[in-house]
Enzyme design. Structure first.
Site, PDB file in Angstrom:
ATOM      1  N   ASP A   8      -1.209   4.613  -2.901  1.00  0.00           N
ATOM      2  CA  ASP A   8      -1.001   5.230  -1.595  1.00  0.00           C
ATOM      3  C   ASP A   8      -1.465   6.677  -1.713  1.00  0.00           C
ATOM      4  O   ASP A   8      -0.957   7.429  -2.554  1.00  0.00           O
ATOM      5  CB  ASP A   8       0.477   5.201  -1.200  1.00  0.00           C
ATOM      6  CG  ASP A   8       0.955   3.798  -0.867  1.00  0.00           C
ATOM      7  OD1 ASP A   8       0.114   2.963  -0.482  1.00  0.00           O
ATOM      8  OD2 ASP A   8       2.165   3.525  -0.977  1.00  0.00           O
ATOM      9  N   ASP A  54       3.041  -4.619   8.085  1.00  0.00           N
ATOM     10  CA  ASP A  54       4.308  -3.980   7.715  1.00  0.00           C
ATOM     11  C   ASP A  54       5.361  -4.508   8.685  1.00  0.00           C
ATOM     12  O   ASP A  54       5.196  -4.362   9.900  1.00  0.00           O
ATOM     13  CB  ASP A  54       4.228  -2.460   7.850  1.00  0.00           C
ATOM     14  CG  ASP A  54       3.153  -1.855   6.943  1.00  0.00           C
ATOM     15  OD1 ASP A  54       2.864  -2.458   5.896  1.00  0.00           O
ATOM     16  OD2 ASP A  54       2.618  -0.789   7.292  1.00  0.00           O
TER      17      ASP A  54
END
Length: 251
Positions: A11, A130
């Protein structure tokens, strides 16, 4: 039997690898180029590189960093964050990415999945989802988990498969960063619904969690970040343990 894949996730925010809990409280986890090179050397099967604030900040993924990372690795490499057009994908593939991951942009304009799979092939297109469980239902969230929608996880997964996605990267927001295990019940349901590979994400904290997601969650691949970045679970050790549990992996 297809081998199961182990995928470190980088990330990226402001050019650094970061890691948080439940999508917030980010801490620095190192230089992404150096980490990528290390992972390719020690046996990661693939890498995922997510520019996590690109969508929120309304900008494109950093092509320069993709180029640098691609120069250092010899394993498949997926890039996501702020991708919203055929042109964006074309640029990233030219920088060396093997696949791209789309999330918010696919929900906002589902035809994008069709366009990308038709232009580049479904093997290039990963749809990241998500989702969070609310009142026993799983709802899709956008923009790094900050925007809730009324879209059902399982309906959306089926739709993106029909539109040409080659893989689904499912992150349970409830499990993310908790190190309490993957959302195996939802993963198993997803695997039973679609015929494309499911990458499990969110919750890895021990070797047993990986064993469980492959056996109970029926996952095709497992993605993790902090347990790899901070050396808590060395990938060679993890793979040997998976082999010991009769799970086929590439050593």
């Amino acid at each position: 039997m297809l081998t199961k894949r182990i995928i470190p996730c980088l990330d990226i925010k402001n050019g650094r690898t970061v890691k948080g809990v439940n999508f917030v409280n980010l801490i620095d986890a190192g230089d992404p180029v150096a980490l990528a090179k290390e992972y390719a050397t020690i046996g990661a099967d693939e890498l995922v590189f997510l520019d996590i604030s690109a969508t929120l900040e309304g900008r494109k993924t950093m092509s320069e960093m993709v180029l640098k990372v691609a120069e250092q690795v010899n394993i498949p490499f997926t890039v996501g964050g702020g991708i919203s057009s055929v042109e964006d994908v074309d640029a990233l593939l030219k920088c060396g990415a093997d696949k791209i991951s789309i999330n918010s942009s696919a929900v906002k304009r589902p035809e994008l999945v069709n366009e990308l799979s038709q232009k580049f092939g479904s093997q290039c297109v990963v749809v990241a989802i998500d989702a969070k469980q609310i009142d026993e239902k799983w709802f899709v969230h956008l923009a790094g988990g900050t925007i809730p929608t009324e879209l059902d996880l399982f309906d959306w997964a089926k739709e993106v498969e029909e539109r040409g996605a080659g893989e689904i990267l499912f992150t349970s927001m409830d499990n993310d960063g908790t190190k309490a295990g993957f959302a195996n019940e939802a993963l198993a349901k997803l695997s039973g619904l679609v015929n494309i590979p499911i990458i499990a994400s969110g919750g890895a904290g021990s070797v047993q969690h990986f064993v469980d997601t492959f056996k109970e969650g029926k996952s095709d691949a497992a993605l993790a970040a902090s347990v790899f970045h901070f050396g808590e679970i060395p990938i060679p050790v993890l793979k040997q343990e998976l082999r010991n549990n009769n799970i086929e992996v590439r050593l």
